[in-house]
Design an enzyme around this catalytic site. Structure first.
Site, PDB file in Angstrom:
ATOM      1  N   HIS A 126      27.078  46.525  38.869  1.00 48.83           N
ATOM      2  CA  HIS A 126      28.056  46.208  40.435  1.00 48.83           C
ATOM      3  C   HIS A 126      27.363  45.852  41.048  1.00 48.83           C
ATOM      4  CE1 HIS A 126      30.997  45.673  43.155  1.00 48.83           C
ATOM      5  NE2 HIS A 126      31.685  45.504  42.019  1.00 48.83           N
ATOM      6  N   GLU A 168      35.415  46.420  34.940  1.00 46.69           N
ATOM      7  CA  GLU A 168      36.270  45.510  33.847  1.00 46.69           C
ATOM      8  C   GLU A 168      35.700  46.615  32.292  1.00 46.69           C
ATOM      9  OE1 GLU A 168      34.636  41.814  34.008  1.00 46.69           O
ATOM     10  OE2 GLU A 168      35.775  41.355  36.285  1.00 46.69           O
TER      11      GLU A 168
END
Ligand SMILES: CC(C)(COP(=O)(O)OP(=O)(O)OC[C@H]1O[C@@H](n2cnc3c(N)ncnc32)[C@H](O)[C@@H]1OP(=O)(O)O)[C@@H](O)C(=O)NCCC(=O)NCCS
Length: 374
Positions: free
Chosen positions: A266, A319
Protein backbone atom coordinates in the site's frame (compact mmCIF):
# COMPACT_ATOMS: atom_id res chain seq x y z
CA UNK A 1 9.90 33.25 -8.70
CA UNK A 2 11.43 30.48 -6.56
CA UNK A 3 10.02 26.99 -7.08
CA UNK A 4 9.86 24.00 -4.74
CA UNK A 5 10.46 20.59 -6.29
CA UNK A 6 7.98 18.01 -4.97
CA UNK A 7 9.12 14.39 -4.48
CA UNK A 8 8.16 11.77 -7.09
CA UNK A 9 4.48 10.88 -6.86
CA UNK A 10 3.92 13.87 -4.52
CA UNK A 11 4.52 11.41 -1.69
CA UNK A 12 4.08 12.98 1.77
CA UNK A 13 3.28 16.41 0.29
CA UNK A 14 0.23 18.06 1.89
CA UNK A 15 -1.70 19.86 -0.85
CA UNK A 16 -5.00 20.74 0.86
CA UNK A 17 -6.89 21.00 4.13
CA UNK A 18 -9.85 18.66 4.40
CA UNK A 19 -12.61 17.82 6.86
CA UNK A 20 -13.75 14.79 4.85
CA UNK A 21 -11.42 12.15 6.25
CA UNK A 22 -7.89 11.11 7.08
CA UNK A 23 -5.57 8.11 6.84
CA UNK A 24 -2.86 7.41 9.37
CA UNK A 25 -0.59 5.00 7.51
CA UNK A 26 1.80 4.47 10.42
CA UNK A 27 -0.92 3.50 12.88
CA UNK A 28 -3.11 1.58 10.42
CA UNK A 29 -6.14 3.76 11.08
CA UNK A 30 -8.45 5.85 8.92
CA UNK A 31 -11.39 8.06 9.69
CA UNK A 32 -14.46 9.54 8.02
CA UNK A 33 -15.05 13.01 9.42
CA UNK A 34 -14.60 12.54 13.21
CA UNK A 35 -15.39 8.80 13.26
CA UNK A 36 -13.33 5.63 12.88
CA UNK A 37 -14.22 4.34 9.40
CA UNK A 38 -14.06 0.71 10.50
CA UNK A 39 -16.38 1.39 13.45
CA UNK A 40 -18.85 3.01 11.06
CA UNK A 41 -18.59 0.02 8.72
CA UNK A 42 -19.31 -2.43 11.52
CA UNK A 43 -22.15 -0.49 13.17
CA UNK A 44 -23.89 1.76 10.63
CA UNK A 45 -25.78 1.58 7.35
CA UNK A 46 -24.33 2.81 4.07
CA UNK A 47 -26.98 5.53 3.87
CA UNK A 48 -26.11 6.88 7.36
CA UNK A 49 -22.46 7.14 6.37
CA UNK A 50 -23.35 8.65 2.98
CA UNK A 51 -25.32 11.34 4.87
CA UNK A 52 -22.27 11.91 7.07
CA UNK A 53 -20.13 12.52 3.99
CA UNK A 54 -22.59 14.95 2.40
CA UNK A 55 -23.72 16.93 5.45
CA UNK A 56 -20.87 16.37 7.93
CA UNK A 57 -22.98 14.60 10.57
CA UNK A 58 -24.77 11.29 11.10
CA UNK A 59 -28.53 11.61 10.53
CA UNK A 60 -31.26 11.24 13.14
CA UNK A 61 -34.01 8.75 12.20
CA UNK A 62 -36.15 11.43 10.50
CA UNK A 63 -33.22 12.79 8.50
CA UNK A 64 -32.21 9.26 7.50
CA UNK A 65 -35.70 8.45 6.21
CA UNK A 66 -35.79 11.71 4.22
CA UNK A 67 -32.27 11.10 2.85
CA UNK A 68 -33.19 7.55 1.77
CA UNK A 69 -36.36 8.81 0.06
CA UNK A 70 -34.45 11.48 -1.87
CA UNK A 71 -31.55 9.27 -2.95
CA UNK A 72 -33.70 6.24 -3.84
CA UNK A 73 -35.78 8.44 -6.16
CA UNK A 74 -32.55 9.36 -7.99
CA UNK A 75 -31.57 5.78 -8.86
CA UNK A 76 -33.34 5.59 -12.21
CA UNK A 77 -31.42 6.14 -15.45
CA UNK A 78 -33.13 8.86 -17.54
CA UNK A 79 -35.30 6.98 -20.09
CA UNK A 80 -33.96 9.07 -23.00
CA UNK A 81 -30.59 7.33 -22.45
CA UNK A 82 -31.93 3.79 -22.99
CA UNK A 83 -30.56 3.35 -26.51
CA UNK A 84 -27.22 5.00 -25.64
CA UNK A 85 -26.91 2.64 -22.67
CA UNK A 86 -27.27 -0.36 -24.96
CA UNK A 87 -24.83 1.02 -27.54
CA UNK A 88 -22.20 1.78 -24.89
CA UNK A 89 -22.66 -1.57 -23.15
CA UNK A 90 -22.17 -3.54 -26.35
CA UNK A 91 -19.27 -1.39 -27.59
CA UNK A 92 -17.00 -2.11 -24.62
CA UNK A 93 -15.33 -5.24 -23.32
CA UNK A 94 -16.38 -6.95 -20.10
CA UNK A 95 -13.57 -5.17 -18.20
CA UNK A 96 -14.40 -1.74 -19.59
CA UNK A 97 -17.49 -0.96 -17.55
CA UNK A 98 -15.86 2.06 -15.90
CA UNK A 99 -15.39 3.60 -19.34
CA UNK A 100 -19.08 2.92 -19.98
CA UNK A 101 -19.96 4.50 -16.62
CA UNK A 102 -18.05 7.67 -17.54
CA UNK A 103 -19.90 7.91 -20.84
CA UNK A 104 -23.38 7.42 -19.40
CA UNK A 105 -22.71 9.71 -16.42
CA UNK A 106 -21.65 12.44 -18.85
CA UNK A 107 -24.92 11.95 -20.70
CA UNK A 108 -26.95 12.13 -17.46
CA UNK A 109 -25.25 15.47 -16.69
CA UNK A 110 -26.46 16.71 -20.07
CA UNK A 111 -30.03 15.57 -19.40
CA UNK A 112 -29.92 17.29 -15.99
CA UNK A 113 -28.50 20.48 -17.57
CA UNK A 114 -25.89 20.46 -14.80
CA UNK A 115 -24.14 23.78 -14.32
CA UNK A 116 -20.44 24.30 -13.61
CA UNK A 117 -19.96 24.39 -9.83
CA UNK A 118 -18.54 27.88 -10.25
CA UNK A 119 -22.02 29.04 -11.34
CA UNK A 120 -24.22 26.86 -9.12
CA UNK A 121 -25.45 27.24 -5.55
CA UNK A 122 -24.21 24.90 -2.77
CA UNK A 123 -27.69 23.31 -2.73
CA UNK A 124 -27.55 22.64 -6.47
CA UNK A 125 -24.09 21.11 -6.14
CA UNK A 126 -25.32 18.78 -3.39
CA UNK A 127 -28.31 17.81 -5.55
CA UNK A 128 -25.95 17.00 -8.45
CA UNK A 129 -23.65 15.03 -6.15
CA UNK A 130 -26.56 12.96 -4.76
CA UNK A 131 -27.83 12.32 -8.28
CA UNK A 132 -24.49 11.07 -9.58
CA UNK A 133 -23.86 8.79 -6.60
CA UNK A 134 -27.42 7.41 -6.63
CA UNK A 135 -27.49 6.54 -10.33
CA UNK A 136 -23.96 5.08 -10.53
CA UNK A 137 -24.90 1.55 -9.32
CA UNK A 138 -27.89 1.43 -11.68
CA UNK A 139 -25.72 2.35 -14.67
CA UNK A 140 -23.01 -0.18 -13.80
CA UNK A 141 -25.48 -3.01 -13.23
CA UNK A 142 -27.36 -2.19 -16.44
CA UNK A 143 -24.13 -2.14 -18.50
CA UNK A 144 -23.14 -5.49 -17.03
CA UNK A 145 -26.51 -7.13 -17.69
CA UNK A 146 -26.76 -5.87 -21.26
CA UNK A 147 -23.25 -7.15 -21.95
CA UNK A 148 -24.27 -10.52 -20.51
CA UNK A 149 -27.26 -10.68 -22.88
CA UNK A 150 -29.83 -9.85 -20.19
CA UNK A 151 -32.23 -6.96 -19.77
CA UNK A 152 -31.38 -4.36 -17.12
CA UNK A 153 -33.28 -4.68 -13.85
CA UNK A 154 -35.08 -1.55 -12.63
CA UNK A 155 -33.83 -0.33 -9.24
CA UNK A 156 -36.21 -0.81 -6.29
CA UNK A 157 -36.87 1.98 -3.84
CA UNK A 158 -37.70 -0.41 -0.99
CA UNK A 159 -34.13 -1.77 -0.90
CA UNK A 160 -30.98 -0.34 0.69
CA UNK A 161 -28.04 0.65 -1.51
CA UNK A 162 -26.26 -2.67 -0.92
CA UNK A 163 -29.40 -4.80 -1.37
CA UNK A 164 -30.36 -2.87 -4.48
CA UNK A 165 -26.87 -3.23 -5.95
CA UNK A 166 -26.97 -7.03 -5.59
CA UNK A 167 -30.57 -7.08 -6.80
CA UNK A 168 -29.79 -5.02 -9.92
CA UNK A 169 -26.83 -7.29 -10.73
CA UNK A 170 -28.64 -10.62 -10.43
CA UNK A 171 -32.33 -9.81 -10.60
CA UNK A 172 -32.83 -11.64 -7.30
CA UNK A 173 -33.23 -10.32 -3.79
CA UNK A 174 -29.99 -11.01 -1.93
CA UNK A 175 -29.62 -13.01 1.28
CA UNK A 176 -29.40 -10.62 4.25
CA UNK A 177 -25.93 -11.92 5.21
CA UNK A 178 -24.55 -11.25 1.73
CA UNK A 179 -26.18 -7.81 1.58
CA UNK A 180 -24.71 -6.84 4.96
CA UNK A 181 -21.23 -8.10 3.97
CA UNK A 182 -21.34 -6.03 0.79
CA UNK A 183 -22.70 -3.06 2.74
CA UNK A 184 -19.75 -3.23 5.14
CA UNK A 185 -17.35 -3.43 2.20
CA UNK A 186 -19.08 -0.44 0.58
CA UNK A 187 -18.86 1.65 3.75
CA UNK A 188 -15.21 0.76 4.31
CA UNK A 189 -14.24 1.87 0.80
CA UNK A 190 -16.09 5.20 0.51
CA UNK A 191 -13.01 7.33 1.07
CA UNK A 192 -9.32 6.92 1.68
CA UNK A 193 -7.39 10.17 1.83
CA UNK A 194 -5.85 11.97 -1.09
CA UNK A 195 -5.53 8.94 -3.34
CA UNK A 196 -5.07 9.42 -7.09
CA UNK A 197 -8.77 9.45 -8.03
CA UNK A 198 -9.80 11.78 -5.20
CA UNK A 199 -6.97 14.14 -6.04
CA UNK A 200 -7.94 14.06 -9.73
CA UNK A 201 -11.57 14.84 -8.86
CA UNK A 202 -10.47 17.74 -6.68
CA UNK A 203 -8.18 19.15 -9.38
CA UNK A 204 -11.12 19.21 -11.79
CA UNK A 205 -13.43 20.67 -9.12
CA UNK A 206 -10.89 23.43 -8.49
CA UNK A 207 -11.44 24.69 -12.03
CA UNK A 208 -15.13 25.32 -11.25
CA UNK A 209 -16.26 22.49 -13.59
CA UNK A 210 -19.50 20.58 -12.98
CA UNK A 211 -19.77 17.71 -10.48
CA UNK A 212 -20.00 15.00 -13.14
CA UNK A 213 -16.86 16.18 -14.96
CA UNK A 214 -14.95 15.90 -11.69
CA UNK A 215 -16.41 12.44 -10.97
CA UNK A 216 -15.61 11.23 -14.51
CA UNK A 217 -11.98 12.35 -14.13
CA UNK A 218 -11.82 10.52 -10.82
CA UNK A 219 -13.20 7.37 -12.47
CA UNK A 220 -10.45 7.56 -15.11
CA UNK A 221 -7.75 7.70 -12.44
CA UNK A 222 -9.46 4.93 -10.51
CA UNK A 223 -9.56 2.56 -13.50
CA UNK A 224 -5.80 1.86 -13.38
CA UNK A 225 -4.67 -1.43 -11.78
CA UNK A 226 -2.37 0.33 -9.31
CA UNK A 227 -5.43 2.03 -7.81
CA UNK A 228 -8.95 0.62 -8.05
CA UNK A 229 -8.43 -2.08 -10.61
CA UNK A 230 -6.95 -4.90 -8.56
CA UNK A 231 -9.61 -6.97 -6.71
CA UNK A 232 -10.38 -9.16 -9.71
CA UNK A 233 -6.65 -9.50 -10.41
CA UNK A 234 -6.12 -10.51 -6.78
CA UNK A 235 -8.68 -13.28 -7.18
CA UNK A 236 -7.08 -14.29 -10.51
CA UNK A 237 -3.83 -14.61 -8.53
CA UNK A 238 -5.55 -16.92 -6.01
CA UNK A 239 -6.66 -19.10 -8.94
CA UNK A 240 -3.10 -19.23 -10.28
CA UNK A 241 -1.75 -20.15 -6.85
CA UNK A 242 -4.33 -22.92 -6.55
CA UNK A 243 -3.04 -24.30 -9.85
CA UNK A 244 0.63 -24.03 -8.83
CA UNK A 245 -0.30 -25.50 -5.45
CA UNK A 246 2.17 -23.50 -3.38
CA UNK A 247 1.87 -19.78 -2.62
CA UNK A 248 5.50 -19.37 -1.57
CA UNK A 249 6.86 -20.75 -4.86
CA UNK A 250 4.35 -18.68 -6.84
CA UNK A 251 5.17 -15.46 -4.97
CA UNK A 252 8.92 -15.97 -5.36
CA UNK A 253 8.41 -16.51 -9.10
CA UNK A 254 6.43 -13.27 -9.33
CA UNK A 255 9.19 -11.33 -7.60
CA UNK A 256 11.85 -12.95 -9.80
CA UNK A 257 9.92 -11.69 -12.85
CA UNK A 258 9.64 -8.27 -11.14
CA UNK A 259 5.84 -8.57 -11.21
CA UNK A 260 3.69 -6.87 -8.60
CA UNK A 261 1.62 -9.21 -6.49
CA UNK A 262 -1.90 -7.85 -6.71
CA UNK A 263 -3.70 -7.29 -3.42
CA UNK A 264 -0.50 -6.64 -1.44
CA UNK A 265 1.35 -3.48 -0.47
CA UNK A 266 0.00 0.00 0.00
CA UNK A 267 1.19 3.49 -0.81
CA UNK A 268 0.31 4.80 2.69
CA UNK A 269 -0.04 1.92 5.18
CA UNK A 270 3.13 0.69 6.84
CA UNK A 271 1.01 -1.63 9.00
CA UNK A 272 -1.74 -4.06 8.10
CA UNK A 273 -4.48 -2.37 6.06
CA UNK A 274 -7.42 -2.05 8.54
CA UNK A 275 -9.88 -2.64 5.68
CA UNK A 276 -8.18 -5.91 4.90
CA UNK A 277 -8.40 -6.97 8.57
CA UNK A 278 -12.15 -6.23 8.60
CA UNK A 279 -12.74 -8.02 5.30
CA UNK A 280 -10.75 -11.05 6.44
CA UNK A 281 -13.13 -11.37 9.42
CA UNK A 282 -16.13 -11.01 7.11
CA UNK A 283 -14.73 -13.60 4.69
CA UNK A 284 -14.07 -16.07 7.52
CA UNK A 285 -17.54 -15.43 8.91
CA UNK A 286 -19.15 -16.09 5.52
CA UNK A 287 -17.03 -19.25 5.35
CA UNK A 288 -16.18 -21.49 2.43
CA UNK A 289 -13.01 -23.03 0.99
CA UNK A 290 -11.88 -19.86 -0.79
CA UNK A 291 -11.74 -17.87 2.47
CA UNK A 292 -9.64 -20.58 4.15
CA UNK A 293 -7.33 -20.77 1.17
CA UNK A 294 -6.94 -16.96 1.08
CA UNK A 295 -5.96 -16.84 4.76
CA UNK A 296 -3.14 -19.33 4.11
CA UNK A 297 -2.01 -17.57 0.93
CA UNK A 298 -1.93 -14.24 2.76
CA UNK A 299 0.44 -15.67 5.39
CA UNK A 300 2.74 -17.18 2.76
CA UNK A 301 2.86 -14.12 0.50
CA UNK A 302 3.46 -11.73 3.41
CA UNK A 303 6.41 -13.93 4.47
CA UNK A 304 7.88 -13.85 0.94
CA UNK A 305 7.48 -10.06 0.71
CA UNK A 306 9.04 -9.60 4.17
CA UNK A 307 12.09 -11.55 3.06
CA UNK A 308 12.38 -9.68 -0.25
CA UNK A 309 11.78 -6.21 1.26
CA UNK A 310 12.95 -6.37 4.88
CA UNK A 311 12.85 -2.56 5.17
CA UNK A 312 9.29 -2.29 3.90
CA UNK A 313 6.12 -3.48 5.61
CA UNK A 314 4.08 -5.13 2.87
CA UNK A 315 0.77 -6.71 3.85
CA UNK A 316 -2.51 -7.64 2.20
CA UNK A 317 -4.41 -4.55 1.13
CA UNK A 318 -8.16 -3.95 0.87
CA UNK A 319 -8.38 -5.62 -2.51
CA UNK A 320 -7.10 -9.04 -1.46
CA UNK A 321 -10.09 -9.97 0.71
CA UNK A 322 -12.50 -7.73 -1.19
CA UNK A 323 -12.40 -10.21 -4.04
CA UNK A 324 -12.95 -13.16 -1.69
CA UNK A 325 -15.96 -11.48 -0.01
CA UNK A 326 -17.53 -10.33 -3.26
CA UNK A 327 -17.10 -13.75 -4.83
CA UNK A 328 -18.81 -15.37 -1.84
CA UNK A 329 -21.69 -12.86 -2.12
CA UNK A 330 -22.28 -13.68 -5.77
CA UNK A 331 -20.76 -10.56 -7.34
CA UNK A 332 -19.29 -11.53 -10.73
CA UNK A 333 -15.54 -11.02 -11.00
CA UNK A 334 -15.83 -8.36 -13.67
CA UNK A 335 -18.00 -6.37 -11.24
CA UNK A 336 -15.46 -6.19 -8.40
CA UNK A 337 -13.90 -2.88 -9.39
CA UNK A 338 -17.30 -1.44 -10.39
CA UNK A 339 -18.55 -2.37 -6.87
CA UNK A 340 -15.65 -0.37 -5.45
CA UNK A 341 -16.79 2.56 -7.63
CA UNK A 342 -20.35 2.32 -6.21
CA UNK A 343 -19.00 3.35 -2.81
CA UNK A 344 -16.06 5.52 -3.81
CA UNK A 345 -18.31 7.84 -5.82
CA UNK A 346 -19.76 9.01 -2.47
CA UNK A 347 -16.26 9.90 -1.23
CA UNK A 348 -15.32 11.61 -4.49
CA UNK A 349 -18.47 13.71 -4.31
CA UNK A 350 -17.76 14.84 -0.72
CA UNK A 351 -14.23 15.84 -1.72
CA UNK A 352 -15.46 17.57 -4.87
CA UNK A 353 -18.07 19.55 -2.88
CA UNK A 354 -15.43 20.54 -0.34
CA UNK A 355 -12.98 21.59 -3.06
CA UNK A 356 -15.65 23.68 -4.77
CA UNK A 357 -15.92 25.82 -1.61
CA UNK A 358 -12.28 26.85 -2.04
CA UNK A 359 -12.27 29.03 -5.13
CA UNK A 360 -8.55 28.60 -5.83
CA UNK A 361 -7.50 26.64 -8.92
CA UNK A 362 -4.96 23.80 -8.38
CA UNK A 363 -2.19 24.59 -10.81
CA UNK A 364 1.31 23.24 -10.04
CA UNK A 365 4.33 23.50 -12.33
CA UNK A 366 6.61 21.07 -14.15
CA UNK A 367 10.36 21.28 -14.66
CA UNK A 368 11.30 21.23 -18.35
CA UNK A 369 13.97 18.57 -18.93
CA UNK A 370 13.81 18.34 -22.74
CA UNK A 371 16.33 19.74 -25.23
CA UNK A 372 16.81 23.53 -25.25
CA UNK A 373 15.26 25.67 -27.99
CA UNK A 374 17.42 25.40 -31.12
C1 LIG B 1 -0.09 -0.27 -3.92
C2 LIG B 1 1.27 -0.02 -4.54
C3 LIG B 1 1.09 0.61 -5.93
C4 LIG B 1 2.07 0.92 -3.63
O1 LIG B 1 3.24 1.23 -4.32
P1 LIG B 1 4.46 1.96 -3.60
O2 LIG B 1 3.97 3.03 -2.71
O3 LIG B 1 5.42 2.32 -4.70
O4 LIG B 1 5.04 0.77 -2.73
P2 LIG B 1 6.29 0.75 -1.80
O5 LIG B 1 7.00 2.05 -1.83
O6 LIG B 1 5.82 0.24 -0.50
O7 LIG B 1 7.19 -0.33 -2.52
C5 LIG B 1 8.40 -0.76 -1.96
C6 LIG B 1 8.98 -1.89 -2.76
O8 LIG B 1 8.13 -3.01 -2.61
C7 LIG B 1 7.73 -3.49 -3.88
N1 LIG B 1 6.34 -3.86 -3.80
C8 LIG B 1 5.34 -3.14 -3.26
N2 LIG B 1 4.18 -3.79 -3.41
C9 LIG B 1 4.48 -4.94 -4.05
C10 LIG B 1 3.70 -6.02 -4.51
N3 LIG B 1 2.37 -6.03 -4.33
N4 LIG B 1 4.31 -7.02 -5.16
C11 LIG B 1 5.63 -7.01 -5.36
N5 LIG B 1 6.43 -6.01 -4.94
C12 LIG B 1 5.86 -4.99 -4.31
C13 LIG B 1 7.90 -2.31 -4.82
O9 LIG B 1 8.11 -2.77 -6.15
C14 LIG B 1 9.09 -1.61 -4.25
O10 LIG B 1 10.23 -2.23 -4.72
P3 LIG B 1 11.37 -1.45 -5.51
O11 LIG B 1 11.86 -0.44 -4.51
O12 LIG B 1 12.34 -2.52 -5.87
O13 LIG B 1 10.67 -0.81 -6.70
C15 LIG B 1 2.07 -1.34 -4.66
O14 LIG B 1 2.18 -1.93 -3.40
C16 LIG B 1 1.44 -2.31 -5.65
O15 LIG B 1 1.68 -2.22 -6.85
N6 LIG B 1 0.60 -3.28 -5.16
C17 LIG B 1 -0.07 -4.19 -6.04
C18 LIG B 1 -1.28 -3.56 -6.68
C19 LIG B 1 -2.44 -3.42 -5.70
O16 LIG B 1 -2.73 -4.31 -4.93
N7 LIG B 1 -3.11 -2.27 -5.79
C20 LIG B 1 -4.21 -1.94 -4.92
C21 LIG B 1 -3.81 -0.89 -3.91
S1 LIG B 1 -5.05 -0.66 -2.69
Amino acid sequence: MSMMVAPPGLSNVVVADTKVGDVNGDEGFYQYRQYSAIELATSRSFEEVWHLFVYGRLPDPGELAAFCAVTRALRTIPPELTSLLRTVALAGGERQLLAGLRTILSATALTRHSLPMWDSSPEQRVADALAVAAVTPTILAALHRIRSGEDPVSPRDDLSTAENWLYCLSGNEPEPRAARAIEQYLIATIDHGFNASTFTGRVIASTGADVVSAVCGAIGAFSGPLHGGAPDRALDALDEIAEVGDATTWANEQLAQRSRIMGFGHAVYRTADPRSDMLRDIAIDLGGPLAEFAVQVEKDVVAVLAEAYPDRSLYANVEFYAGVVMDRCGVPRTMFTPTFAVSRVVGWCANILEQAEDRKIIRPSARYVGPPVE
